[in-house]
Design a protein around this motif. Structure first.
Motif, short mmCIF file in Angstrom:
data_model
loop_
_atom_site.label_atom_id
_atom_site.label_comp_id
_atom_site.label_asym_id
_atom_site.label_seq_id
_atom_site.Cartn_x
_atom_site.Cartn_y
_atom_site.Cartn_z
N ALA A 155 0.80 -1.23 0.00
CA ALA A 155 0.00 0.00 0.00
C ALA A 155 0.83 1.28 0.00
O ALA A 155 0.47 2.29 -0.63
CB ALA A 155 -0.91 0.00 1.23
N THR A 199 1.79 3.49 -3.43
CA THR A 199 0.75 4.33 -4.02
C THR A 199 0.33 5.45 -3.06
O THR A 199 0.18 6.60 -3.48
CB THR A 199 -0.48 3.47 -4.37
N HIS A 200 0.18 5.09 -1.78
CA HIS A 200 -0.22 6.11 -0.81
C HIS A 200 0.77 7.28 -0.81
O HIS A 200 0.37 8.44 -0.68
CB HIS A 200 -0.28 5.52 0.61
N ARG A 221 -0.59 10.94 -1.32
CA ARG A 221 -0.48 11.89 -0.20
C ARG A 221 0.37 13.10 -0.56
O ARG A 221 0.35 14.11 0.13
CB ARG A 221 0.06 11.17 1.05
N ASN A 234 -4.79 -1.29 -7.02
CA ASN A 234 -5.89 -0.65 -7.78
C ASN A 234 -7.26 -1.26 -7.47
O ASN A 234 -8.27 -0.75 -7.93
CB ASN A 234 -5.61 -0.59 -9.29
N PHE A 287 -7.96 -1.81 -4.07
CA PHE A 287 -8.19 -1.43 -2.66
C PHE A 287 -9.50 -0.64 -2.57
O PHE A 287 -9.83 0.12 -3.48
CB PHE A 287 -7.07 -0.50 -2.15
N ASP A 288 -10.18 -0.76 -1.44
CA ASP A 288 -11.42 0.00 -1.23
C ASP A 288 -11.21 1.49 -1.49
O ASP A 288 -12.06 2.16 -2.05
CB ASP A 288 -11.92 -0.19 0.20
N CYS A 289 -10.06 2.00 -1.07
CA CYS A 289 -9.82 3.44 -1.17
C CYS A 289 -9.47 3.89 -2.59
O CYS A 289 -9.37 5.08 -2.85
CB CYS A 289 -8.72 3.87 -0.19
N TYR A 290 -9.24 2.96 -3.49
CA TYR A 290 -8.89 3.34 -4.87
C TYR A 290 -9.86 2.80 -5.92
O TYR A 290 -9.86 3.24 -7.06
CB TYR A 290 -7.46 2.86 -5.22
N LYS A 291 -10.67 1.81 -5.54
CA LYS A 291 -11.41 1.09 -6.58
C LYS A 291 -12.52 1.90 -7.25
O LYS A 291 -13.01 1.50 -8.30
CB LYS A 291 -11.93 -0.25 -6.05
N SER A 292 -12.91 3.03 -6.65
CA SER A 292 -13.92 3.84 -7.34
C SER A 292 -13.32 4.52 -8.56
O SER A 292 -14.02 4.91 -9.48
CB SER A 292 -14.52 4.88 -6.39
#
Ligand SMILES: *Cc1c(COP(=O)(O)O)cnc(C)c1O
Length: 380
Positions: A84, A87-88, A92, A316, A318-323
């Motif tokens: 993680a 990408t973070h 950030r 790609n 991850f919950d935080c990126y999948k949208s």
């Protein structure tokens, strides 16, 4: 039965550590670039054979800092087949990650896929030497030169790796190393950035210390990411053990290879020419028909052996990126993420345990199961 985890920290000699602690007690200097910090920075710079090295309290903040110090903006091309942190660190910093697929054999960024992802907003490439496997550094450098892009390697897995005798941290504009307790060399938590441009040094020092440049000057909006003296002390006692632990890891990898290399439908890492490996991870890809990665992991867990689906899910997904993203656009990485596990690998792992793990995997091989079925049919 004792539990076998995917990794276990090799503890250094305690007396060696307490000797270091005595110095810290005498100096009462606990952090802010003390004596141990400076000594470790210098030893690591020599060990990694790099021009410059700046220490951090962990690898993630090292990566965030170097992205900030290089003033990256816009889009950054990276790999979804990673931890993680990679990408973070990009996000950030206000940059937009663009995911590039990976090479089916090295699992690192596929350089033939990079150029079509470059736009006029692209500022950098952030590849990962995943599992300690060396990226196609030459191809990446050619592309970066041609398009005037920065290259920052996530070398969190690649501590100590060399390519034709050259330190892995000397490629690209900068490389980030992690010295987390689960990595091949640790400072409990810790990290470092290596680089060739000496002017980066001031920017990194500034970034990790609130942007403070003098007793009355604060030049930038930094944060606190300094490595303390206790972490540095741990590094000083661990560094001399690197070669010993590497040799133990090598023996374990050889034992795994001997047992697993002829197992049908199972793909192992291939040795890279000119690369001196650190034997950081042992990924196995269950790609043949009849294999079920999840079933293998569950079967091993039922015997108290805990492997890791490293890396699943892909970043790609991850919950935080999948949208915004989807692994559909990185099909090689997507397939690998569904087939791979990393097996237990640490210097204290007993060869008998390696044998037992391999035996358990062989027992659930589709090949073996089929043979059992046919013998049963025969005897009935
Ligand atoms: C461990 C790791 C990091 C982060 O390092 P920390 O020291 O844990 O902050 C970044 N990238 C990869 C690929 C890692 O494995």
């Amino acid at each position: 039965m004792k539990k076998i985890r995917v990794t276990q920290t090799t503890m250094p000699d305690m007396k060696a550590f307490t000797d270091e602690l005595l110095d810290i007690w005498k100096s009462s200097h606990l952090t802010n670039m003390g004596e141990k910090h400076e000594k470790l920075a210098s030893q690591l710079n020599d060990f990694l054979d790099t021009d410059h090295l700046t220490l951090f309290t962990n690898g993630h903040l090292a990566l965030e800092s170097v992205i900030a110090a290089l003033n990256l903006t816009g889009e950054v091309i990276t790999t979804p087949f990673t931890f993680a942190s990679t990408t973070h660190a990009i996000v950030r910093n206000g940059c937009v990650p663009v995911f590039c697929d990976i090479d089916p054999d090295t699992y690192t960024m596929d350089p033939t896929q990079i150029e079509k992802l470059i736009t006029d907003k692209t500022s950098a490439i952030v590849p990962v030497h995943v599992y300690g496997t060396v990226c196609d550094v030459e191809a990446i450098e050619r592309i970066a030169r041609k398009h005037n892009l920065k290259v920052i390697y996530d070398a969190a897995h690649a501590f100590g790796v060399t390519v034709n005798g050259r330190g892995i941290g000397t490629f690209g504009d900068a490389s980030m190393f992690s010295f987390h307790a689960t990595k091949v060399f640790n400072t409990i938590e810790g990290g470092g950035v290596t680089y060739s441009d000496p002017t980066l040094s001031k920017a990194l020092d500034c970034m990790k210390n609130f942007g403070i440049t003098g007793t009355e000057t604060v030049e930038s909006i930094g944060f606190n990411a300094k490595m303390n003296e206790f972490q540095a002390a741990m590094g000083l006692v661990n560094l001399p053990n690197y070669e010993r632990d590497r040799a133990k890891r090598e023996a374990i990898v050889t034992a795994y290879n001997d047992r697993l290399q002829n197992l049908p439908g199972v793909k192992l890492m291939t040795k890279q020419v000119g690369v001196r490996s650190n034997y950081a991870y042992y990924p196995v890809v269950f790609e043949g028909e009849g294999w079920d990665r999840d079933a293998v992991a569950d079967w091993l867990a039922s015997h108290d052996i805990y492997v890791r689906k490293y890396f699943y899910p892909l970043v790609n997904d991850f919950d935080c990126y999948k949208s915004v993203y989807s692994s559909r656009f990185t099909p090689v990485a997507r397939r690998l993420a569904s087939q791979v596990v990393t097996l237990p690998l640490y210097s204290e792992l007993a060869l008998e345990d390696v044998d037992r793990i391999c035996g358990l995997i062989e027992a659930v091989s589709p090949h073996q199961l089929k043979r059992e079925e046919s013998t049963q049919a025969y005897t009935v």
